[in-house]
Write a protein that holds these residues in place. Structure first.
Motif, short mmCIF file in Angstrom:
data_model
loop_
_atom_site.label_atom_id
_atom_site.label_comp_id
_atom_site.label_asym_id
_atom_site.label_seq_id
_atom_site.Cartn_x
_atom_site.Cartn_y
_atom_site.Cartn_z
N ALA A 59 78.31 38.94 35.22
CA ALA A 59 77.18 39.84 35.48
C ALA A 59 77.06 40.17 36.96
N ARG A 60 77.38 39.22 37.82
CA ARG A 60 77.32 39.46 39.26
C ARG A 60 78.27 40.59 39.67
N ASP A 61 79.45 40.66 39.02
CA ASP A 61 80.40 41.73 39.34
C ASP A 61 79.90 43.08 38.81
N ARG A 62 79.25 43.05 37.68
CA ARG A 62 78.63 44.30 37.21
C ARG A 62 77.56 44.75 38.20
N GLY A 63 76.85 43.78 38.75
CA GLY A 63 75.83 44.10 39.74
C GLY A 63 76.41 44.73 40.99
N ARG A 64 77.59 44.28 41.41
CA ARG A 64 78.22 44.87 42.60
C ARG A 64 78.51 46.35 42.38
N ILE A 65 78.94 46.70 41.17
CA ILE A 65 79.19 48.11 40.86
C ILE A 65 77.89 48.90 40.93
N PHE A 66 76.80 48.30 40.45
CA PHE A 66 75.49 48.95 40.52
C PHE A 66 75.09 49.21 41.97
N PHE A 67 75.30 48.22 42.84
CA PHE A 67 74.96 48.39 44.25
C PHE A 67 75.75 49.55 44.86
N LYS A 68 77.03 49.62 44.55
CA LYS A 68 77.86 50.71 45.09
C LYS A 68 77.38 52.06 44.56
N ALA A 69 77.05 52.10 43.27
CA ALA A 69 76.58 53.35 42.68
C ALA A 69 75.27 53.80 43.31
N ALA A 70 74.37 52.85 43.54
CA ALA A 70 73.08 53.19 44.16
C ALA A 70 73.29 53.81 45.54
N ALA A 103 68.19 55.18 41.98
CA ALA A 103 68.93 54.21 42.80
C ALA A 103 68.18 52.88 42.88
N ASN A 104 66.85 52.95 43.01
CA ASN A 104 66.04 51.72 43.05
C ASN A 104 66.23 50.89 41.79
N ILE A 105 66.29 51.56 40.65
CA ILE A 105 66.45 50.86 39.37
C ILE A 105 67.79 50.14 39.33
N LEU A 106 68.86 50.84 39.72
CA LEU A 106 70.17 50.19 39.75
C LEU A 106 70.16 48.97 40.67
N GLU A 107 69.54 49.10 41.82
CA GLU A 107 69.50 47.99 42.78
C GLU A 107 68.68 46.83 42.23
N TYR A 108 67.61 47.14 41.51
CA TYR A 108 66.80 46.06 40.93
C TYR A 108 67.63 45.24 39.95
N TYR A 109 68.33 45.91 39.03
CA TYR A 109 69.11 45.17 38.04
C TYR A 109 70.34 44.51 38.66
N ALA A 110 70.89 45.13 39.69
CA ALA A 110 71.96 44.46 40.43
C ALA A 110 71.45 43.18 41.07
N GLY A 111 70.23 43.24 41.58
CA GLY A 111 69.65 42.08 42.26
C GLY A 111 69.39 40.90 41.35
N ILE A 112 69.11 41.14 40.08
CA ILE A 112 68.83 40.02 39.17
C ILE A 112 70.07 39.61 38.38
N SER A 113 71.19 40.29 38.62
CA SER A 113 72.37 40.06 37.79
C SER A 113 72.85 38.60 37.85
N ALA A 114 72.76 37.98 39.00
CA ALA A 114 73.25 36.61 39.14
C ALA A 114 72.43 35.63 38.32
N ALA A 115 71.22 35.99 37.94
CA ALA A 115 70.35 35.09 37.18
C ALA A 115 70.52 35.27 35.67
N LEU A 116 71.36 36.20 35.25
CA LEU A 116 71.54 36.45 33.82
C LEU A 116 72.57 35.48 33.27
N GLU A 117 72.09 34.32 32.88
CA GLU A 117 73.00 33.28 32.42
C GLU A 117 72.35 32.49 31.29
N ASP A 118 73.18 31.77 30.55
CA ASP A 118 72.67 30.92 29.49
C ASP A 118 71.90 29.75 30.10
#
Length: 474
Positions: A59-70, A103-118
């Protein structure tokens, strides 16, 4: 412009296109593919295949793509806002804010991506349990024309960050901005097939997205009537569903609040985006002790609103987006006059002037002495018409505010925190603003009660709607 399927810009299977025109001038902007069921099936197949690798990516890597897109979207903010204004009609400043909001929305979900875990859960007697979160698979999103950038963000952000893939249908009148945002995400590294955008009418594209067995979740924003049809259709296959179905938001102005500030809030809350916002202030309840002064100031301010082409300097309100909406608003106000259901004190007619001749312009309108059973109070009025109701106090205001099938947003304007607390507890709505209206940051969950919808968008609360949860007992 072409639609996006499996990372390729493509025509519709039919080879047909339709025109996208500027609602302020009627001028042709571009054409878009007239997609159909076959195009959706191709997109679903591509999304299903892409989901295998996308869901396996951390998920963290997906978040990096979101940051770049934003960042790419921020770099192109002016161009994207120009496109949005020209196809939707809103003033350029509002369009610019909307692109920033995406862009704010993408950055928000990128920011929480590292916490998306079991997670492990301590249980009794020293035992433990675990909750596994797995993406649902291919999701479908159907969005309207009023705020196409922001609402696209509400769908794309949580769906993709959780490892799902998406097939998105824009509104037929505003596909260009959505396609351009998808293009920017692809440039930022979003893999092929993760986000597919199929343009075309609801009866073909939308229906196939809803009914296709390969789509396991639907997120829809639109009218109550269409939302109910979507709900019926998905029930056959038990798909997950999120529905945001509009509202008729009450704005309550108490007699202890600054009248100038409340007037400014009413003007912004009702006439932002030409009144074409789900959470617009659509019914105004004002305490009788300040009613005359408040209405007088509001009338003066609304009469001075600068209406015109959204690309022109200083314009505060643009046209309605399409002919159907324009005709509906004209018909509603004429009905009020014919049935003697209220008194039009400002506006109430098509905008005069040569510069307005080819666009869907309607004057910002205020109506007082509104009959309780008028459609201005009973239905969602998606345009620049504000009915004003004078009430004796808070109890009457809340009672009348709740007397509706809608329950999306509401606001109270007061300096008395006890009144604010009472309104927050008693108003039947998914969100209540205190001394503001309309603002929706991505951190806050958003959705309605009663017939205004099912589920929530934004915030952490929407994340589990895009996961299948599995409990493990250790």
């Amino acid at each position: 412009m072409k639609m996006l399927i499996d990372g390729e810009w493509t025509d519709a299977a039919s080879g047909e296109t339709y025109e996208v025109r500027n609602p302020a001038s009627g001028k042709l902007l571009d054409t878009a593919p007239l997609g159909g069921a076959e195009d959706v099936k191709r997109a679903v197949d591509a999304a299903r295949e892409a989901q295998k690798k996308w869901s396996a990516m951390p998920a963290r890597d997906r978040g990096r793509i979101f940051f770049k897109a934003a960042q790419r979207i921020r770099d192109r903010q002016a161009d994207l806002a120009t496109m949005l204004t020209m196809e939707q009609g809103k003033p350029f400043k509002e369009a610019r804010d909307e692109i920033q909001g995406f862009a704010n929305i993408l950055e928000y979900y990128a920011g929480i991506s590292a916490a998306l875990e079991d997670g492990l859960i301590p249980l009794a007697q020293g035992k433990r349990g675990a909750v596994l979160r797995r993406p649902i698979g291919v999701c479908g999103a159907i969005i309207p024309w009023n705020v196409p950038g922001i609402i696209m963000g509400w769908k794309v952000g949580p769906a993709l960050i959780t490892g799902n893939t998406l097939v998105l249908k824009p509104a037929t009148t505003t596909p260009l901005t959505n396609l351009s945002l998808a293009y920017a995400m692809g440039e930022a590294g979003l893999p092929k097939g993760v986000l597919n955008v199929v343009t075309g009418p609801g009866k073909s594209v939308g229906d196939e997205i809803v009914r296709n067995p390969g789509v396991r979740k639907i997120s829809f924003t639109g009218s109550i009537e269409t939302g109910k049809r979507v709900l019926q259709a998905v029930s056959a296959s038990m798909k997950r569903v999120t529905l945001e179905l509009g509202g008729s938001d009450p704005m309550i102005v108490c007699d202890d609040f600054d009248i100038n500030k409340a007037v400014a809030g009413a003007v912004h809350g009702r006439f932002y985006n030409c009144g074409q916002t789900c959470t617009a202030a659509k019914r105004l309840f004002v305490f009788e002790a300040i009613a005359d002064e408040f209405i007088g100031q509001l009338k003066s301010r609304v009469e001075r609103l600068n209406v015109g082409n959204g690309m022109d300097e200083g314009v505060e309100m643009g046209p309605l987006n399409n002919r159907a909406q324009w005709e509906q608003i004209k018909g509603l106000v004429e009905e009020v006059r014919t049935k003697d259901e209220g008194r039009v004190i400002v506006g109430g007619r098509v905008q005069d002037g040569e510069q307005y001749r080819n666009g869907f312009f309607y004057m910002p309108t205020l109506v007082t002495n509104v009959a309780p059973d008028s459609r201005l109070l009973r239905e969602e009025v998606f345009g620049p018409v504000l009915p004003i109701v004078v009430v004796k106090g808070l109890d009457e205001a809340i009672e009348r505010a709740n007397d509706t099938k809608y329950g999306l947003g509401s606001s109270i304007w007061t300096n008395d925190m006890e009144k604010a607390k009472a309104a927050c507890e008693r108003l039947e709505s998914g969100i209540t603003w205190i001394n503001q209206h309309v603002k929706l940051p991505p951190e806050m969950p958003f959705g309605g009660v009663k017939e205004s919808g099912i589920g929530r968008e934004n915030g952490l609360e929407t994340i589990d709607a895009y996961y299948e949860l599995k409990s493990i007992m250790l």
